[in-house]
Write a protein that holds these residues in place. Structure first.
Motif, PDB file in Angstrom:
ATOM      1  N   THR A  29       0.865  -1.182   0.000  1.00  0.00           N
ATOM      2  CA  THR A  29       0.000   0.000   0.000  1.00  0.00           C
ATOM      3  C   THR A  29       0.901   1.231   0.000  1.00  0.00           C
ATOM      4  O   THR A  29       2.093   1.144   0.334  1.00  0.00           O
ATOM      5  N   ALA A  30       0.327   2.364  -0.343  1.00  0.00           N
ATOM      6  CA  ALA A  30       1.092   3.613  -0.308  1.00  0.00           C
ATOM      7  C   ALA A  30       1.580   3.885   1.113  1.00  0.00           C
ATOM      8  O   ALA A  30       2.701   4.341   1.315  1.00  0.00           O
ATOM      9  N   GLY A  31       0.742   3.595   2.088  1.00  0.00           N
ATOM     10  CA  GLY A  31       1.114   3.800   3.487  1.00  0.00           C
ATOM     11  C   GLY A  31       2.300   2.947   3.911  1.00  0.00           C
ATOM     12  O   GLY A  31       3.169   3.400   4.656  1.00  0.00           O
ATOM     13  N   GLU A  32       2.332   1.703   3.430  1.00  0.00           N
ATOM     14  CA  GLU A  32       3.459   0.822   3.753  1.00  0.00           C
ATOM     15  C   GLU A  32       4.760   1.352   3.157  1.00  0.00           C
ATOM     16  O   GLU A  32       5.796   1.349   3.819  1.00  0.00           O
ATOM     17  N   LEU A  33       4.687   1.819   1.919  1.00  0.00           N
ATOM     18  CA  LEU A  33       5.883   2.381   1.282  1.00  0.00           C
ATOM     19  C   LEU A  33       6.335   3.642   2.004  1.00  0.00           C
ATOM     20  O   LEU A  33       7.528   3.846   2.232  1.00  0.00           O
ATOM     21  N   ALA A  34       5.376   4.494   2.355  1.00  0.00           N
ATOM     22  CA  ALA A  34       5.698   5.732   3.074  1.00  0.00           C
ATOM     23  C   ALA A  34       6.362   5.404   4.414  1.00  0.00           C
ATOM     24  O   ALA A  34       7.353   6.034   4.790  1.00  0.00           O
ATOM     25  N   ALA A  35       5.824   4.410   5.125  1.00  0.00           N
ATOM     26  CA  ALA A  35       6.389   4.021   6.420  1.00  0.00           C
ATOM     27  C   ALA A  35       7.815   3.496   6.251  1.00  0.00           C
ATOM     28  O   ALA A  35       8.703   3.833   7.041  1.00  0.00           O
ATOM     29  N   LYS A  36       8.049   2.681   5.229  1.00  0.00           N
ATOM     30  CA  LYS A  36       9.402   2.151   4.980  1.00  0.00           C
ATOM     31  C   LYS A  36      10.389   3.279   4.691  1.00  0.00           C
ATOM     32  O   LYS A  36      11.561   3.175   5.039  1.00  0.00           O
ATOM     33  N   ALA A  37       9.914   4.339   4.027  1.00  0.00           N
ATOM     34  CA  ALA A  37      10.783   5.471   3.693  1.00  0.00           C
ATOM     35  C   ALA A  37      10.810   6.523   4.802  1.00  0.00           C
ATOM     36  O   ALA A  37      11.534   7.514   4.695  1.00  0.00           O
ATOM     37  N   ASP A  38      10.004   6.321   5.849  1.00  0.00           N
ATOM     38  CA  ASP A  38       9.908   7.261   6.971  1.00  0.00           C
ATOM     39  C   ASP A  38       9.481   8.654   6.497  1.00  0.00           C
ATOM     40  O   ASP A  38      10.095   9.664   6.828  1.00  0.00           O
ATOM     41  N   ILE A  39       8.426   8.662   5.672  1.00  0.00           N
ATOM     42  CA  ILE A  39       7.862   9.919   5.181  1.00  0.00           C
ATOM     43  C   ILE A  39       6.355   9.898   5.392  1.00  0.00           C
ATOM     44  O   ILE A  39       5.778   8.863   5.702  1.00  0.00           O
ATOM     45  N   SER A  40       5.718  11.039   5.178  1.00  0.00           N
ATOM     46  CA  SER A  40       4.267  11.125   5.339  1.00  0.00           C
ATOM     47  C   SER A  40       3.547  10.552   4.124  1.00  0.00           C
ATOM     48  O   SER A  40       4.108  10.477   3.031  1.00  0.00           O
ATOM     49  N   ASN A  41       2.298  10.179   4.339  1.00  0.00           N
ATOM     50  CA  ASN A  41       1.476   9.697   3.229  1.00  0.00           C
ATOM     51  C   ASN A  41       1.286  10.792   2.186  1.00  0.00           C
ATOM     52  O   ASN A  41       1.225  10.513   0.993  1.00  0.00           O
ATOM     53  N   ALA A  42       1.205  12.041   2.637  1.00  0.00           N
ATOM     54  CA  ALA A  42       1.024  13.162   1.706  1.00  0.00           C
ATOM     55  C   ALA A  42       2.249  13.308   0.798  1.00  0.00           C
ATOM     56  O   ALA A  42       2.112  13.553  -0.404  1.00  0.00           O
ATOM     57  N   THR A  43       3.440  13.142   1.361  1.00  0.00           N
ATOM     58  CA  THR A  43       4.654  13.212   0.547  1.00  0.00           C
ATOM     59  C   THR A  43       4.662  12.084  -0.474  1.00  0.00           C
ATOM     60  O   THR A  43       5.021  12.291  -1.635  1.00  0.00           O
ATOM     61  N   ALA A  44       4.231  10.900  -0.062  1.00  0.00           N
ATOM     62  CA  ALA A  44       4.161   9.763  -0.981  1.00  0.00           C
ATOM     63  C   ALA A  44       3.184  10.061  -2.113  1.00  0.00           C
ATOM     64  O   ALA A  44       3.477   9.801  -3.284  1.00  0.00           O
ATOM     65  N   ALA A  45       2.038  10.625  -1.784  1.00  0.00           N
ATOM     66  CA  ALA A  45       1.039  10.951  -2.808  1.00  0.00           C
ATOM     67  C   ALA A  45       1.607  11.949  -3.809  1.00  0.00           C
ATOM     68  O   ALA A  45       1.446  11.789  -5.027  1.00  0.00           O
ATOM     69  N   ARG A  46       2.281  12.982  -3.312  1.00  0.00           N
ATOM     70  CA  ARG A  46       2.897  13.980  -4.207  1.00  0.00           C
ATOM     71  C   ARG A  46       3.971  13.346  -5.087  1.00  0.00           C
ATOM     72  O   ARG A  46       4.087  13.668  -6.267  1.00  0.00           O
ATOM     73  N   PHE A  47       4.732  12.429  -4.530  1.00  0.00           N
ATOM     74  CA  PHE A  47       5.793  11.754  -5.272  1.00  0.00           C
ATOM     75  C   PHE A  47       5.222  11.008  -6.485  1.00  0.00           C
ATOM     76  O   PHE A  47       5.724  11.151  -7.598  1.00  0.00           O
ATOM     77  N   PHE A  48       4.168  10.234  -6.277  1.00  0.00           N
ATOM     78  CA  PHE A  48       3.596   9.470  -7.389  1.00  0.00           C
ATOM     79  C   PHE A  48       2.971  10.391  -8.441  1.00  0.00           C
ATOM     80  O   PHE A  48       3.044  10.111  -9.632  1.00  0.00           O
ATOM     81  N   LYS A  49       2.432  11.512  -7.996  1.00  0.00           N
ATOM     82  CA  LYS A  49       1.909  12.484  -8.964  1.00  0.00           C
ATOM     83  C   LYS A  49       3.045  13.111  -9.764  1.00  0.00           C
ATOM     84  O   LYS A  49       2.913  13.338 -10.968  1.00  0.00           O
ATOM     85  N   ARG A  50       4.171  13.391  -9.117  1.00  0.00           N
ATOM     86  CA  ARG A  50       5.337  13.942  -9.827  1.00  0.00           C
ATOM     87  C   ARG A  50       5.839  12.978 -10.889  1.00  0.00           C
ATOM     88  O   ARG A  50       6.403  13.393 -11.901  1.00  0.00           O
ATOM     89  N   LEU A  51       5.650  11.683 -10.641  1.00  0.00           N
ATOM     90  CA  LEU A  51       6.084  10.677 -11.608  1.00  0.00           C
ATOM     91  C   LEU A  51       5.122  10.557 -12.783  1.00  0.00           C
ATOM     92  O   LEU A  51       5.397   9.838 -13.729  1.00  0.00           O
TER      93      LEU A  51
END
Length: 83
Positions: A43-65
């Motif tokens: 899940t996005a949350g699992e990836l965010a947790a592994k990277a020690d970042i917020s879910n919002a940062t993860a969401a922005r990252f995938f949009k940037r891609l």
């Protein structure tokens, strides 16, 4: 974005903008690249947790891609696995 660009694998998309990523996004990029072969399992949350970042940062990252959302990225990853 052309269809050809849209079909680029996630690692190619990451490398294309890597120099522009923030430190947090680079941590997530490393996690995503490591998990690329089974990205759809996370899940996005699992990836965010592994990277020690917020879910919002993860969401922005995938949009940037260039993905509409993480689920869009997962769908592309599943299609690549099926291929």
């Amino acid at each position: 974005m052309s269809e050809q660009e849209d079909s680029r694998p996630i690692d190619v998309r990451i490398m294309a903008i890597y120099d522009e990523l923030t430190a947090s996004e680079r941590r997530l990029a490393a996690v995503v690249m490591e998990a690329q072969t089974n990205l759809a399992s996370f899940t996005a949350g699992e990836l965010a947790a592994k990277a020690d970042i917020s879910n919002a940062t993860a969401a922005r990252f995938f949009k940037r891609l260039g993905y509409a959302s993480y689920n869009d990225a997962r769908m592309h990853a599943r299609q690549a696995e099926d291929w």
